[in-house]
Design an enzyme around this catalytic site. Structure first.
Site, PDB file in Angstrom:
ATOM      1  N   LYS A  55       0.765  -1.203   0.113  1.00 46.48           N
ATOM      2  CA  LYS A  55      -0.092  -0.053  -0.205  1.00 46.48           C
ATOM      3  C   LYS A  55       1.095   1.388  -0.342  1.00 46.48           C
ATOM      4  O   LYS A  55       0.756   2.144  -0.923  1.00 46.48           O
ATOM      5  CB  LYS A  55      -0.600   0.056   1.168  1.00 46.48           C
ATOM      6  CG  LYS A  55      -1.762  -0.869   1.562  1.00 46.48           C
ATOM      7  CD  LYS A  55      -2.337  -1.419   2.630  1.00 46.48           C
ATOM      8  CE  LYS A  55      -1.631  -1.235   3.801  1.00 46.48           C
ATOM      9  NZ  LYS A  55      -0.723  -1.741   4.561  1.00 46.48           N
ATOM     10  N   ARG A  78      -9.725   0.896   8.373  1.00 39.83           N
ATOM     11  CA  ARG A  78      -9.073   0.074   8.821  1.00 39.83           C
ATOM     12  C   ARG A  78      -9.844  -1.112   9.539  1.00 39.83           C
ATOM     13  O   ARG A  78     -10.008  -1.997   9.656  1.00 39.83           O
ATOM     14  CB  ARG A  78      -8.186  -0.116   9.851  1.00 39.83           C
ATOM     15  CG  ARG A  78      -7.138  -0.862   8.753  1.00 39.83           C
ATOM     16  CD  ARG A  78      -5.966  -0.497   9.628  1.00 39.83           C
ATOM     17  NE  ARG A  78      -4.983  -0.855  10.350  1.00 39.83           N
ATOM     18  CZ  ARG A  78      -3.500  -0.839   9.140  1.00 39.83           C
ATOM     19  NH1 ARG A  78      -3.565   0.219   8.509  1.00 39.83           N
ATOM     20  NH2 ARG A  78      -2.622  -1.152   8.580  1.00 39.83           N
ATOM     21  N   ARG A  81      12.035  -6.089   4.525  1.00 38.81           N
ATOM     22  CA  ARG A  81      12.040  -4.678   5.226  1.00 38.81           C
ATOM     23  C   ARG A  81      12.785  -4.244   5.649  1.00 38.81           C
ATOM     24  O   ARG A  81      12.356  -4.444   6.191  1.00 38.81           O
ATOM     25  CB  ARG A  81      10.154  -4.206   4.799  1.00 38.81           C
ATOM     26  CG  ARG A  81       9.784  -2.887   5.318  1.00 38.81           C
ATOM     27  CD  ARG A  81       8.704  -1.804   5.056  1.00 38.81           C
ATOM     28  NE  ARG A  81       7.864  -2.802   6.288  1.00 38.81           N
ATOM     29  CZ  ARG A  81       6.023  -2.772   6.639  1.00 38.81           C
ATOM     30  NH1 ARG A  81       5.909  -1.699   5.452  1.00 38.81           N
ATOM     31  NH2 ARG A  81       5.730  -2.975   7.486  1.00 38.81           N
ATOM     32  N   ARG A  91      11.319  -2.890  10.415  1.00 40.99           N
ATOM     33  CA  ARG A  91      10.537  -1.951  11.480  1.00 40.99           C
ATOM     34  C   ARG A  91       9.961  -3.137  13.289  1.00 40.99           C
ATOM     35  O   ARG A  91      10.299  -4.032  12.639  1.00 40.99           O
ATOM     36  CB  ARG A  91       8.500  -1.859  11.296  1.00 40.99           C
ATOM     37  CG  ARG A  91       8.606  -0.407  11.254  1.00 40.99           C
ATOM     38  CD  ARG A  91       7.874   0.186  10.036  1.00 40.99           C
ATOM     39  NE  ARG A  91       6.416  -0.852   9.570  1.00 40.99           N
ATOM     40  CZ  ARG A  91       5.500  -0.374   9.464  1.00 40.99           C
ATOM     41  NH1 ARG A  91       5.395  -0.085   8.057  1.00 40.99           N
ATOM     42  NH2 ARG A  91       4.470  -1.019   9.851  1.00 40.99           N
ATOM     43  N   ARG A  99      -1.078  -8.900  13.067  1.00 46.56           N
ATOM     44  CA  ARG A  99      -1.302  -8.259  12.181  1.00 46.56           C
ATOM     45  C   ARG A  99      -1.975  -8.594  11.214  1.00 46.56           C
ATOM     46  O   ARG A  99      -3.058  -8.619  10.655  1.00 46.56           O
ATOM     47  CB  ARG A  99      -0.355  -7.289  10.909  1.00 46.56           C
ATOM     48  CG  ARG A  99       0.468  -6.543  12.342  1.00 46.56           C
ATOM     49  CD  ARG A  99       1.849  -5.838  12.135  1.00 46.56           C
ATOM     50  NE  ARG A  99       1.855  -5.139  10.776  1.00 46.56           N
ATOM     51  CZ  ARG A  99       3.020  -5.136  10.131  1.00 46.56           C
ATOM     52  NH1 ARG A  99       4.392  -5.402  10.230  1.00 46.56           N
ATOM     53  NH2 ARG A  99       3.035  -4.475   8.918  1.00 46.56           N
TER      54      ARG A  99
HETATM   55  P1  AP5 Z   1       4.776  -1.693   1.972  1.00 48.66           P
HETATM   56  O1  AP5 Z   1       4.769  -0.694   0.303  1.00 48.66           O
HETATM   57  O2  AP5 Z   1       5.538  -1.203   2.601  1.00 48.66           O
HETATM   58  O3  AP5 Z   1       3.518  -2.741   2.600  1.00 48.66           O
HETATM   59  P2  AP5 Z   1       2.485  -2.013   2.967  1.00 48.66           P
HETATM   60  O4  AP5 Z   1       1.283  -2.421   2.066  1.00 48.66           O
HETATM   61  O5  AP5 Z   1       2.560  -0.751   3.212  1.00 48.66           O
HETATM   62  O6  AP5 Z   1       2.783  -2.496   4.446  1.00 48.66           O
HETATM   63  P3  AP5 Z   1       2.701  -1.845   6.380  1.00 48.66           P
HETATM   64  O7  AP5 Z   1       3.306  -2.728   7.005  1.00 48.66           O
HETATM   65  O8  AP5 Z   1       2.632  -0.565   5.587  1.00 48.66           O
HETATM   66  O9  AP5 Z   1       0.833  -1.954   6.044  1.00 48.66           O
HETATM   67  P4  AP5 Z   1       0.100  -1.545   7.587  1.00 48.66           P
HETATM   68  O10 AP5 Z   1      -0.611  -1.660   7.220  1.00 48.66           O
HETATM   69  O11 AP5 Z   1       0.685  -3.019   8.204  1.00 48.66           O
HETATM   70  O12 AP5 Z   1       0.883  -1.009   8.261  1.00 48.66           O
HETATM   71  P5  AP5 Z   1       0.539   0.723   8.408  1.00 48.66           P
HETATM   72  O13 AP5 Z   1       2.030   1.415   8.589  1.00 48.66           O
HETATM   73  O14 AP5 Z   1      -0.448   0.902   8.111  1.00 48.66           O
HETATM   74  O15 AP5 Z   1       5.270  -2.874   0.909  1.00 48.66           O
HETATM   75  C1  AP5 Z   1       6.473  -4.231   2.300  1.00 48.66           C
HETATM   76  C2  AP5 Z   1       7.191  -4.746   1.874  1.00 48.66           C
HETATM   77  O16 AP5 Z   1       7.278  -5.281   0.663  1.00 48.66           O
HETATM   78  C3  AP5 Z   1       8.903  -3.244   1.373  1.00 48.66           C
HETATM   79  O17 AP5 Z   1      10.060  -3.949   1.673  1.00 48.66           O
HETATM   80  C4  AP5 Z   1       8.566  -3.168   0.259  1.00 48.66           C
HETATM   81  O18 AP5 Z   1       9.759  -2.152  -0.950  1.00 48.66           O
HETATM   82  C5  AP5 Z   1       8.160  -4.662  -0.477  1.00 48.66           C
HETATM   83  N1  AP5 Z   1       7.208  -4.099  -1.606  1.00 48.66           N
HETATM   84  C6  AP5 Z   1       6.206  -3.196  -1.797  1.00 48.66           C
HETATM   85  N2  AP5 Z   1       5.306  -4.218  -3.015  1.00 48.66           N
HETATM   86  C7  AP5 Z   1       6.642  -5.257  -3.776  1.00 48.66           C
HETATM   87  C8  AP5 Z   1       6.339  -5.808  -4.879  1.00 48.66           C
HETATM   88  N3  AP5 Z   1       5.263  -6.049  -5.877  1.00 48.66           N
HETATM   89  N4  AP5 Z   1       7.463  -6.811  -4.884  1.00 48.66           N
HETATM   90  C9  AP5 Z   1       7.898  -7.219  -4.330  1.00 48.66           C
HETATM   91  N5  AP5 Z   1       8.146  -6.572  -3.139  1.00 48.66           N
HETATM   92  C10 AP5 Z   1       7.308  -5.231  -2.290  1.00 48.66           C
HETATM   93  O19 AP5 Z   1       0.131   0.763  10.431  1.00 48.66           O
HETATM   94  C11 AP5 Z   1       0.805   0.421  11.591  1.00 48.66           C
HETATM   95  C12 AP5 Z   1       0.168  -0.127  12.399  1.00 48.66           C
HETATM   96  O20 AP5 Z   1      -0.519   1.374  12.576  1.00 48.66           O
HETATM   97  C13 AP5 Z   1      -1.014  -0.965  12.279  1.00 48.66           C
HETATM   98  O21 AP5 Z   1      -0.367  -2.326  12.469  1.00 48.66           O
HETATM   99  C14 AP5 Z   1      -1.924  -0.312  13.766  1.00 48.66           C
HETATM  100  O22 AP5 Z   1      -1.135  -0.933  14.929  1.00 48.66           O
HETATM  101  C15 AP5 Z   1      -1.968   1.175  13.665  1.00 48.66           C
HETATM  102  N6  AP5 Z   1      -3.103   1.564  12.636  1.00 48.66           N
HETATM  103  C16 AP5 Z   1      -2.167   2.373  11.169  1.00 48.66           C
HETATM  104  N7  AP5 Z   1      -3.632   2.533  10.840  1.00 48.66           N
HETATM  105  C17 AP5 Z   1      -4.598   2.831  11.393  1.00 48.66           C
HETATM  106  C18 AP5 Z   1      -5.576   2.280  11.568  1.00 48.66           C
HETATM  107  N8  AP5 Z   1      -6.620   3.522  10.386  1.00 48.66           N
HETATM  108  N9  AP5 Z   1      -6.394   2.421  12.421  1.00 48.66           N
HETATM  109  C19 AP5 Z   1      -6.117   1.679  13.417  1.00 48.66           C
HETATM  110  N10 AP5 Z   1      -4.375   1.760  14.337  1.00 48.66           N
HETATM  111  C20 AP5 Z   1      -3.600   1.580  12.826  1.00 48.66           C
HETATM  112 MG    MG Z   2       2.883   0.840   4.653  1.00 43.03          MG
END
Ligand code: AP5
Ligand code: MG
Ligand code: ZN
Length: 214
Positions: free
Chosen positions: A13, A88, A127, A160, A171
């Site tokens: 994402k 979410r 990552r 991370r 997660r």
């Molecule tokens: P990346 O692009 O970083 O993936 P992502 O989908 O953004 O993954 P996140 O871990 O950021 O998602 P998340 O939803 O768990 O975490 P968030 O920060 O939102 O890609 C992942 C890896 O793969 C990278 O190394 C990239 O280079 C690689 N990659 C990407 N595309 C690729 C491809 N096509 N092929 C190969 N490799 C690829 O949230 C973190 C925490 O915050 C949550 O757990 C929660 O506690 C809290 N939080 C955030 N938002 C909310 C909300 N709305 N409500 C409640 N809690 C929340």
């Molecule tokens: Mg992300």
């Protein structure tokens, strides 16, 4: 253009949202990045959020909804934005719809980056995130020019805290329970678009721009 990104943790994402924001010149709003910035700065919100994030749990809706609603009301969001990691939960989606409705607006696209669980753990363990600017890399799929150092700002790269395999499993289960129902929610609203997130990053991006248009 008002877009939300759906998808499991690690689906890509953030990677795609960043590229979309650049191409269409709209703000990229990541709730995960906002919480991580708050943690880094030691704010009250950051302290609260960290206890949930470190366990792989969602931060409670009441700590998230107002923050996002306030953000999308800002001047730079006039021509649209891309929300990454919000909504979410169904209550988050409803509160966003309600706030947009009051402004006479609605979302244009919900892009679901589809990646099966078996790919996820591998992606997350590779990552690396920059401690300085938050840029994201992957040791195999998106390496930096110099190992362990951010291409953008030169700061150090880390794994991370919530990317450890046991937390990733948590997660993923939280995703299936609380976030996946949003796929049907937005399908019902007629704005859901699926893309195959297992393909190369550039192929995924092309699929998204085909949907959004030039
Ligand atoms: P990346 O692009 O970083 O993936 P992502 O989908 O953004 O993954 P996140 O871990 O950021 O998602 P998340 O939803 O768990 O975490 P968030 O920060 O939102 O890609 C992942 C890896 O793969 C990278 O190394 C990239 O280079 C690689 N990659 C990407 N595309 C690729 C491809 N096509 N092929 C190969 N490799 C690829 O949230 C973190 C925490 O915050 C949550 O757990 C929660 O506690 C809290 N939080 C955030 N938002 C909310 C909300 N709305 N409500 C409640 N809690 C929340
Ligand atoms: Mg992300
Ligand atoms: Zn950096």
């Amino acid at each position: 253009m008002k877009i939300i990104m759906l998808g499991a943790p690690g689906a890509g994402k953030g990677t795609q949202a960043k590229k979309i924001a650049e191409k269409y010149q709209i703000p990229h709003i990541s709730t995960g990045d906002i919480f991580r910035a708050n943690i880094k700065n030691g704010t009250e919100l950051g302290k609260k959020a960290k206890t949930y994030m470190d366990q792989g749990l969602l931060v409670p809706d009441e700590l998230v909804c107002d923050l996002v609603v306030d953000r999308v009301k800002q001047e730079d969001c006039k021509n649209g934005y891309i929300l990454d990691g919000f909504p979410r939960t169904i209550p988050q989606a409803e509160s966003l719809d309600e706030a947009l409705g009051q402004m006479g607006e609605s979302l244009d696209y919900a892009i679901n980056v589809d990646v099966p669980d078996e790919h996820i753990v591998n992606r997350m363990s590779g990552r690396r995130a920059c401690v300085g600017c938050g840029a994201t890399y992957h040791i195999v799929y998106a390496p930096t020019k110099k190992e362990g150092v951010c291409d953008v700002c030169g700061a150090e790269l880390i794994l991370r805290d919530d990317d450890k395999p046991e937390t990733v499993q948590k997660r993923l289960s939280v995703y299936h329970e609380q976030t996946q129902p949003l796929i049907d929610y937005y399908k019902g609203k007629g704005i859901l678009k699926d893309v195959d997130g297992t393909k190369d990053m550039d192929v995924v991006f092309q699929a998204i721009t085909d949907i959004l248009g030039a």
